[in-house]
Write an enzyme that holds these catalytic residues in place. Structure first.
Site, PDB file in Angstrom:
ATOM      1  N   ASP A  53      -3.286   8.560  -1.189  1.00  0.00           N
ATOM      2  CA  ASP A  53      -3.154   8.499  -2.599  1.00  0.00           C
ATOM      3  C   ASP A  53      -2.219   7.555  -3.721  1.00  0.00           C
ATOM      4  O   ASP A  53      -0.899   7.383  -2.883  1.00  0.00           O
ATOM      5  CB  ASP A  53      -3.379  10.091  -3.498  1.00  0.00           C
ATOM      6  CG  ASP A  53      -4.679  10.572  -2.377  1.00  0.00           C
ATOM      7  OD1 ASP A  53      -5.265   9.479  -2.226  1.00  0.00           O
ATOM      8  OD2 ASP A  53      -3.743  12.041  -2.804  1.00  0.00           O
ATOM      9  N   TYR A 111       1.930  15.718   6.736  1.00  0.00           N
ATOM     10  CA  TYR A 111       2.240  15.726   5.414  1.00  0.00           C
ATOM     11  C   TYR A 111       3.538  16.286   5.431  1.00  0.00           C
ATOM     12  O   TYR A 111       3.541  17.699   5.735  1.00  0.00           O
ATOM     13  CB  TYR A 111       1.786  15.817   4.834  1.00  0.00           C
ATOM     14  CG  TYR A 111       0.499  14.509   4.654  1.00  0.00           C
ATOM     15  CD1 TYR A 111       0.615  13.644   3.614  1.00  0.00           C
ATOM     16  CD2 TYR A 111      -0.929  14.566   6.050  1.00  0.00           C
ATOM     17  CE1 TYR A 111      -0.500  12.219   3.306  1.00  0.00           C
ATOM     18  CE2 TYR A 111      -1.577  13.235   5.114  1.00  0.00           C
ATOM     19  CZ  TYR A 111      -1.447  12.600   4.408  1.00  0.00           C
ATOM     20  OH  TYR A 111      -2.455  11.536   4.334  1.00  0.00           O
TER      21      TYR A 111
END
Length: 259
Positions: A53, A111
Site C-alpha cells: 500500500d 511483514y
C-alpha cells in the site's frame, strides 16, 4: 529472452504504493522507467512479487523482468539502474534466473509492524514506525495472535477487493518489545488486501478495550470485516522479505536470530 530477478528496498512514504497506477508515482512505475531506459526497450515489463500500500516500505522486495540481451556485467547494470532510480528505491541484487516468477514462485512473505511506544513524540528520523502511547500487554497480544496461525479463511481481515480467494496460511505471528518499540511480525504464504493492517488494528482494539485475546478467534471465525478492528496506519508497516525458500526453515532462523 533472458529473465532477471531483482531484489530491492524502498521507502514507502515517497510512493502511492508499489503497483503501477496511472498518474501516480509508484515503485513499479519508477522501476519500469529505469529499466526501459537501460534496455532501450519501451515494451519491457516489470513483475512485482506483490503489492504494498501507499506509505508501506520494503526491506527485501522482489521483481523480475525479461531482457532481449544478456547482461554481461550485472554489477555495472546495477550501478546504472540505481543512478536512474530515485533515492528512495535501491536495487541491491540482480541475477539471471530460469523457471522463476517473482509472484508465483514466492513461498512466503514476512511483514513487520513497528510501533514506537514511547511516552514522548517519536524522533523525526523514525519514519517507518507508528507512534502511540497506548499500553500493550505482549503476553496477551501473543495469545491473540496464536489464533491466526495455520490455514484459515481471513475474510474478517480483508478490505474490499476483486480477489475471490480468502484462504491464507500464517506460519508465524509474534509480538515482542524492543526497548521503546513493539514489533509485530507475521509470516504467511500470501496476504489479502490490508490483511496485516486489519490484524494489527484488531490487536489495538483488544488492548484498548481490555478484551479477552479470544476476541481475535471470534473475529476470525465470524468472517465478517465489520467485527475486526480498523486498519492501522500504513506508516509502521514494512515488508521484511519475500522468500523463495522453505518457510519452515526461515521461521527457525527467525526464532534463532530474531531477524
Amino acid at each position: 529472452m533472458i529473465r532477471y530477478k531483482i531484489s530491492l528496498e524502498y521507502l514507502g512514504s515517497d510512493f502511492f504504493g508499489s503497483q503501477e497506477q496511472k498518474n501516480e508515482r509508484t515503485v513499479q512505475g519508477e522501476l519500469l522507467k529505469a529499466l526501459c531506459t537501460l534496455t532501450k526497450n519501451n515494451k519491457t515489463k516489470v513483475i512485482m512479487a506483490g503489492r504494498t500500500d501507499a506509505k508501506v516500505s520494503a526491506e527485501n522486495q522482489s521483481a523480475h523482468f525479461d531482457c532481449e540481451f544478456e547482461i554481461n556485467d550485472t554489477s555495472k547494470f546495477l550501478n546504472s539502474l540505481n543512478a536512474i532510480l530515485p533515492d528512495s528505491i535501491r536495487v541491491f541484487q540482480i541475477e539471471s534466473v530460469a523457471s522463476f516468477h517473482a509472484q508465483k514462485s514466492a513461498t512466503y512473505r514476512h511483514y513487520r509492524y513497528k510501533i514506537n511506544n514511547s511516552p514522548y513524540k517519536k524522533s523525526v528520523f523514525d519514519v517507518n514506525a507508528f507512534h502511540t502511547r497506548q499500553k500493550f500487554d505482549i503476553k496477551r497480544m501473543n495469545e491473540a495472535l496464536s489464533f491466526i496461525t495455520g490455514e484459515h479463511d481471513f475474510s474478517a481481515f480483508k478490505s474490499v477487493s476483486d480477489n475471490p480467494s480468502k484462504n491464507c496460511i500464517i506460519y508465524y505471528a509474534n509480538a515482542k518489545r524492543d526497548l521503546e518499540y513493539v514489533l509485530i511480525d507475521i509470516v504467511g504464504n500470501r496476504f489479502l488486501y490490508n490483511m496485516v493492517r486489519a490484524i494489527v488494528g484488531t490487536l489495538f482494539y483488544i488492548e484498548s478495550k481490555n478484551l479477552t485475546p479470544f476476541f481475535m478467534k471470534d473475529v476470525l471465525e465470524s468472517k465478517q470485516r465489520e467485527n475486526a478492528g480498523a486498519n492501522v496506519e500504513p506508516v509502521g508497516l514494512t515488508l521484511i522479505k519475500t522468500g523463495y525458500d522453505d518457510p519452515i526453515e526461515y521461521i527457525k532462523k527467525l526464532n534463532e536470530r530474531q531477524i
